[in-house]
Design a protein around this motif. Structure first.
Motif, PDB file in Angstrom:
ATOM      1  N   THR A   1      -5.762  46.487  -1.143  1.00 33.24           N
ATOM      2  CA  THR A   1      -4.871  45.749  -2.060  1.00 33.24           C
ATOM      3  C   THR A   1      -5.084  44.243  -2.016  1.00 33.24           C
ATOM      4  O   THR A   1      -4.376  43.501  -2.700  1.00 33.24           O
ATOM      5  CB  THR A   1      -3.376  46.051  -1.809  1.00 33.24           C
ATOM      6  N   GLN A   2      -6.062  43.756  -1.250  1.00 33.43           N
ATOM      7  CA  GLN A   2      -6.367  42.326  -1.223  1.00 33.43           C
ATOM      8  C   GLN A   2      -7.548  42.030  -2.151  1.00 33.43           C
ATOM      9  O   GLN A   2      -8.536  42.755  -2.156  1.00 33.43           O
ATOM     10  CB  GLN A   2      -6.703  41.867   0.198  1.00 33.43           C
ATOM     11  N   ALA A   3      -7.425  40.943  -2.918  1.00 38.60           N
ATOM     12  CA  ALA A   3      -8.502  40.548  -3.827  1.00 38.60           C
ATOM     13  C   ALA A   3      -9.544  39.749  -3.057  1.00 38.60           C
ATOM     14  O   ALA A   3      -9.222  38.759  -2.395  1.00 38.60           O
ATOM     15  CB  ALA A   3      -7.943  39.712  -4.969  1.00 38.60           C
ATOM     16  N   SER A   4     -10.783  40.206  -3.136  1.00 40.11           N
ATOM     17  CA  SER A   4     -11.882  39.530  -2.450  1.00 40.11           C
ATOM     18  C   SER A   4     -12.884  39.038  -3.497  1.00 40.11           C
ATOM     19  O   SER A   4     -13.694  39.818  -4.005  1.00 40.11           O
ATOM     20  CB  SER A   4     -12.561  40.501  -1.472  1.00 40.11           C
ATOM     21  N   PRO A   5     -12.834  37.747  -3.887  1.00 42.41           N
ATOM     22  CA  PRO A   5     -13.687  37.244  -4.970  1.00 42.41           C
ATOM     23  C   PRO A   5     -15.174  37.288  -4.618  1.00 42.41           C
ATOM     24  O   PRO A   5     -15.569  36.978  -3.489  1.00 42.41           O
ATOM     25  CB  PRO A   5     -13.225  35.788  -5.138  1.00 42.41           C
ATOM     26  N   TYR A   6     -15.966  37.709  -5.603  1.00 41.94           N
ATOM     27  CA  TYR A   6     -17.415  37.647  -5.440  1.00 41.94           C
ATOM     28  C   TYR A   6     -18.064  36.735  -6.472  1.00 41.94           C
ATOM     29  O   TYR A   6     -19.246  36.405  -6.369  1.00 41.94           O
ATOM     30  CB  TYR A   6     -18.036  39.044  -5.495  1.00 41.94           C
ATOM     31  N   PHE A   7     -17.296  36.292  -7.476  1.00 44.42           N
ATOM     32  CA  PHE A   7     -17.822  35.305  -8.423  1.00 44.42           C
ATOM     33  C   PHE A   7     -16.649  34.622  -9.106  1.00 44.42           C
ATOM     34  O   PHE A   7     -15.621  35.248  -9.389  1.00 44.42           O
ATOM     35  CB  PHE A   7     -18.725  35.943  -9.479  1.00 44.42           C
TER      36      PHE A   7
ATOM     37  N   ILE B   1      -7.304  33.305 -13.748  1.00 43.17           N
ATOM     38  CA  ILE B   1      -7.069  34.708 -14.075  1.00 43.17           C
ATOM     39  C   ILE B   1      -7.916  35.532 -13.113  1.00 43.17           C
ATOM     40  O   ILE B   1      -9.152  35.444 -13.128  1.00 43.17           O
ATOM     41  CB  ILE B   1      -7.429  35.031 -15.526  1.00 43.17           C
ATOM     42  N   HIS B   2      -7.266  36.302 -12.278  1.00 40.48           N
ATOM     43  CA  HIS B   2      -7.956  37.107 -11.279  1.00 40.48           C
ATOM     44  C   HIS B   2      -8.210  38.499 -11.862  1.00 40.48           C
ATOM     45  O   HIS B   2      -7.263  39.207 -12.223  1.00 40.48           O
ATOM     46  CB  HIS B   2      -7.116  37.216 -10.007  1.00 40.48           C
ATOM     47  N   MET B   3      -9.465  38.873 -11.964  1.00 39.73           N
ATOM     48  CA  MET B   3      -9.841  40.196 -12.452  1.00 39.73           C
ATOM     49  C   MET B   3     -10.231  41.039 -11.255  1.00 39.73           C
ATOM     50  O   MET B   3     -11.328  40.903 -10.707  1.00 39.73           O
ATOM     51  CB  MET B   3     -10.983  40.083 -13.457  1.00 39.73           C
ATOM     52  N   CYS B   4      -9.307  41.885 -10.837  1.00 41.61           N
ATOM     53  CA  CYS B   4      -9.459  42.647  -9.601  1.00 41.61           C
ATOM     54  C   CYS B   4      -9.801  44.092  -9.930  1.00 41.61           C
ATOM     55  O   CYS B   4      -9.064  44.749 -10.678  1.00 41.61           O
ATOM     56  CB  CYS B   4      -8.173  42.584  -8.792  1.00 41.61           C
ATOM     57  N   SER B   5     -10.888  44.587  -9.374  1.00 43.03           N
ATOM     58  CA  SER B   5     -11.395  45.909  -9.741  1.00 43.03           C
ATOM     59  C   SER B   5     -11.479  46.848  -8.547  1.00 43.03           C
ATOM     60  O   SER B   5     -11.770  46.422  -7.424  1.00 43.03           O
ATOM     61  CB  SER B   5     -12.792  45.785 -10.362  1.00 43.03           C
ATOM     62  N   ASN B   6     -11.221  48.122  -8.816  1.00 39.33           N
ATOM     63  CA  ASN B   6     -11.614  49.182  -7.896  1.00 39.33           C
ATOM     64  C   ASN B   6     -12.748  49.940  -8.558  1.00 39.33           C
ATOM     65  O   ASN B   6     -13.391  49.411  -9.471  1.00 39.33           O
ATOM     66  CB  ASN B   6     -10.419  50.081  -7.530  1.00 39.33           C
TER      67      ASN B   6
ATOM     68  N   THR C   1      -9.880  47.780 -13.888  1.00 33.61           N
ATOM     69  CA  THR C   1      -9.705  46.360 -13.585  1.00 33.61           C
ATOM     70  C   THR C   1      -8.322  45.920 -14.037  1.00 33.61           C
ATOM     71  O   THR C   1      -7.909  46.226 -15.157  1.00 33.61           O
ATOM     72  CB  THR C   1     -10.768  45.503 -14.296  1.00 33.61           C
ATOM     73  N   GLU C   2      -7.616  45.222 -13.163  1.00 36.90           N
ATOM     74  CA  GLU C   2      -6.363  44.597 -13.553  1.00 36.90           C
ATOM     75  C   GLU C   2      -6.592  43.094 -13.654  1.00 36.90           C
ATOM     76  O   GLU C   2      -7.437  42.533 -12.949  1.00 36.90           O
ATOM     77  CB  GLU C   2      -5.260  44.890 -12.542  1.00 36.90           C
ATOM     78  N   SER C   3      -5.855  42.442 -14.537  1.00 32.78           N
ATOM     79  CA  SER C   3      -5.949  40.986 -14.637  1.00 32.78           C
ATOM     80  C   SER C   3      -4.630  40.379 -14.181  1.00 32.78           C
ATOM     81  O   SER C   3      -3.553  40.843 -14.564  1.00 32.78           O
ATOM     82  CB  SER C   3      -6.271  40.550 -16.071  1.00 32.78           C
ATOM     83  N   ILE C   4      -4.716  39.355 -13.338  1.00 34.96           N
ATOM     84  CA  ILE C   4      -3.538  38.665 -12.817  1.00 34.96           C
ATOM     85  C   ILE C   4      -3.643  37.202 -13.246  1.00 34.96           C
ATOM     86  O   ILE C   4      -4.497  36.459 -12.758  1.00 34.96           O
ATOM     87  CB  ILE C   4      -3.439  38.767 -11.286  1.00 34.96           C
TER      88      ILE C   4
ATOM     89  N   ILE D   1      -3.381  37.882  -4.087  1.00 35.72           N
ATOM     90  CA  ILE D   1      -4.367  36.905  -4.541  1.00 35.72           C
ATOM     91  C   ILE D   1      -4.296  35.584  -3.801  1.00 35.72           C
ATOM     92  O   ILE D   1      -4.990  34.637  -4.177  1.00 35.72           O
ATOM     93  CB  ILE D   1      -4.197  36.636  -6.053  1.00 35.72           C
ATOM     94  N   ILE D   2      -3.481  35.502  -2.746  1.00 36.09           N
ATOM     95  CA  ILE D   2      -3.265  34.201  -2.120  1.00 36.09           C
ATOM     96  C   ILE D   2      -4.563  33.599  -1.586  1.00 36.09           C
ATOM     97  O   ILE D   2      -4.837  32.408  -1.760  1.00 36.09           O
ATOM     98  CB  ILE D   2      -2.186  34.306  -1.013  1.00 36.09           C
ATOM     99  N   ASN D   3      -5.404  34.411  -0.973  1.00 30.61           N
ATOM    100  CA  ASN D   3      -6.680  33.888  -0.452  1.00 30.61           C
ATOM    101  C   ASN D   3      -7.628  33.531  -1.588  1.00 30.61           C
ATOM    102  O   ASN D   3      -8.322  32.509  -1.542  1.00 30.61           O
ATOM    103  CB  ASN D   3      -7.325  34.913   0.474  1.00 30.61           C
ATOM    104  N   ALA D   4      -7.673  34.377  -2.618  1.00 32.60           N
ATOM    105  CA  ALA D   4      -8.539  34.097  -3.759  1.00 32.60           C
ATOM    106  C   ALA D   4      -8.090  32.834  -4.471  1.00 32.60           C
ATOM    107  O   ALA D   4      -8.906  32.017  -4.920  1.00 32.60           O
ATOM    108  CB  ALA D   4      -8.527  35.282  -4.725  1.00 32.60           C
ATOM    109  N   SER D   5      -6.781  32.634  -4.570  1.00 31.92           N
ATOM    110  CA  SER D   5      -6.257  31.443  -5.234  1.00 31.92           C
ATOM    111  C   SER D   5      -6.617  30.182  -4.456  1.00 31.92           C
ATOM    112  O   SER D   5      -7.005  29.167  -5.043  1.00 31.92           O
ATOM    113  CB  SER D   5      -4.741  31.577  -5.384  1.00 31.92           C
TER     114      SER D   5
END
Length: 448
Positions: free
Chosen positions: A105-111, A338-343, A347-350, A315-319
């Protein structure tokens, strides 16, 4: 004379229904009396939106459009002309798109990408080395420009051109687009536009996505300043409407069309009209209009949620990864992440809204219920190879067997309008295109 005026019913008050009602009500020759039916207790174009209340003062402040109704040059030509006609102002906000994997459930940005490339140098996600990031950027650039070139020079196969409809899945295989790029870049970005699962998106007609990519290439994106309720106000001025009216059936009775509905007290009513315009989703059309029951069942839909909340835990770390690298001029408003988080499948957008609230659309991970401010649910119409042929046949673009008895738009003076009622992505531009089609058929001048 008043007796010679044609009686028109418009069912549904989304963009398509309101635009059609506006055009007919403002016919220069004054030939139409328009009655609008809406099952909700308010007009639906802006009904899912929410006015945020300041947690400290208790005063209502910003209006949040749900879903966000962004539009782009190159694709939304009629929509922009209408906004200009009404004097609706719109701007081009700067967005930061963080593509992330959902891990526990944590967003880990790759780009991290900035809209219109307004942020130079590019932002680098925390935890990614410079070498790994540069390799990723170079790989992405090659894949992106290959896909873009294919959109312009490799035409998708369609029933009209090749006798069979090519899906997006088949198209990306044919152009040999790397699966890593498809999974981690193309699907997250495009499914955030179409608000559906990755599998459903891959079943879209390839021609839809290719046309959208081609026409929006290097074009600016806009949002209405002050919210879409300003558009609703303009379109509904002087509108005769019946709210809380659930239409239960639309039937041809002789040369007229009968509309039956129930009000909020359960009382049933009927009325005859010269024309009936259905500005509702396919599942509703099939439920109330028997000639299209079978055809509408073949047009896929899905239920989508937009949630306004203040659960920043995911998204706190990604932000932080974004804001620690950001800079903007003193005369500029800060960009909106806008955080696009995928499994593996969706994809959900935050959206980090400037009001300090988060707006999550198509949530795929749990949100703390105690931090939820508001939830809106709406029906999203999807596309498939089969549904494209059905829609094109209804609206007269099909090369299908002419002996087919499938109902066509306008038969019995019943008309369909909506974002799904054209040969393209299910967007607001389809609302304008389908409304214009009805206006042309009834010989009414479109004012923009």
């Amino acid at each position: 004379m008043a007796d010679s005026r044609q009686q028109v019913a418009v069912v549904g008050t989304g963009m398509a229904g309101l635009v059609t009602a506006y055009i007919l009500r403002n016919d220069p020759r004054g030939r139409f009396d328009v009655q609008v039916f809406e099952k909700q207790d308010k007009l639906s174009l802006d009904s899912a939106s929410h006015t945020l209340t300041d947690t400290k003062s208790g005063e209502k402040s910003e209006r949040l459009d749900l879903p966000m109704r962004a539009f782009a040059d190159g694709y939304y030509l009629s929509l922009r002309r209408m906004y200009d006609h009404f004097g609706i102002t719109y701007g081009s906000p700067r967005f930061i798109y963080a593509l992330s994997k959902l891990a526990n459930t944590q967003a880990s940005p790759y780009f991290i990408h900035s809209s219109n490339n307004h942020q130079v140098p590019l932002l680098r996600p925390n935890g990614l080395s410079w070498i790994s990031w540069l390799i990723e950027v170079c790989y992405l650039a090659v894949c992106y420009y290959w896909f873009t070139a294919c959109c312009f020079f490799v035409t998708p196969e369609t029933v009209e051109s090749a006798g069979a409809e090519e899906t997006l899945r088949q198209y990306v295989d044919r152009i040999r687009l790397p699966q890593y790029y498809v999974k981690h870049y193309m699907l997250p970005l495009m499914s955030s536009v179409t608000t559906c699962s990755h599998e459903a998106l891959l079943d879209f007609p390839a021609v839809d996505l290719v046309d959208y990519e081609r026409r929006t290439f290097r074009q600016k994106h806009y949002t209405v300043l002050g919210g879409v309720h300003r558009v609703q106000t303009k379109l509904s001025e002087g509108l005769t409407h019946t709210l809380g009216a659930k239409v239960t059936s639309v039937e041809n009775v002789g040369t007229k069309v009968q509309v039956s509905w129930t009000d909020t007290d359960g009382q049933s009513s009927t009325r005859l009209f010269d024309h009936v315009i259905l500005g509702v989703t396919p599942d509703v059309v099939g439920a109330i209009f028997q000639p299209l029951r079978s055809a509408m069942a073949a047009i896929p839909t899905t239920t989508v949620q937009s949630v306004v909340h203040r659960d920043f835990s995911r998204i706190i770390n990604a932000s932080k990864s974004i804001w620690t690298q950001m800079s903007w001029g003193s005369n500029q408003s800060p960009p909106q992440p806008i955080h696009m988080c995928s499994n593996d499948g969706a994809t959900e957008s935050i959206h980090e809204h400037p009001s300090s609230a988060l707006i999550t659309t198509y949530p795929i991970a749990p949100i703390d219920p105690e931090k939820v401010v508001y939830t809106a649910t709406f029906t999203r119409v999807l596309r498939s190879a089969a549904s494209r042929q059905i829609v094109n046949h209804i609206f007269g673009k099909s090369i299908a067997d002419e002996k087919s008895h499938l109902w066509r738009n306008g038969d019995g003076n019943v008309w369909l309008v909506g974002g799904w009622c054209w040969d393209g992505m299910v967007m607001l531009e389809g609302c304008l295109a389908s409304a214009t089609r009805v206006a042309n058929a009834l010989d009414v001048e479109v004012p923009w």
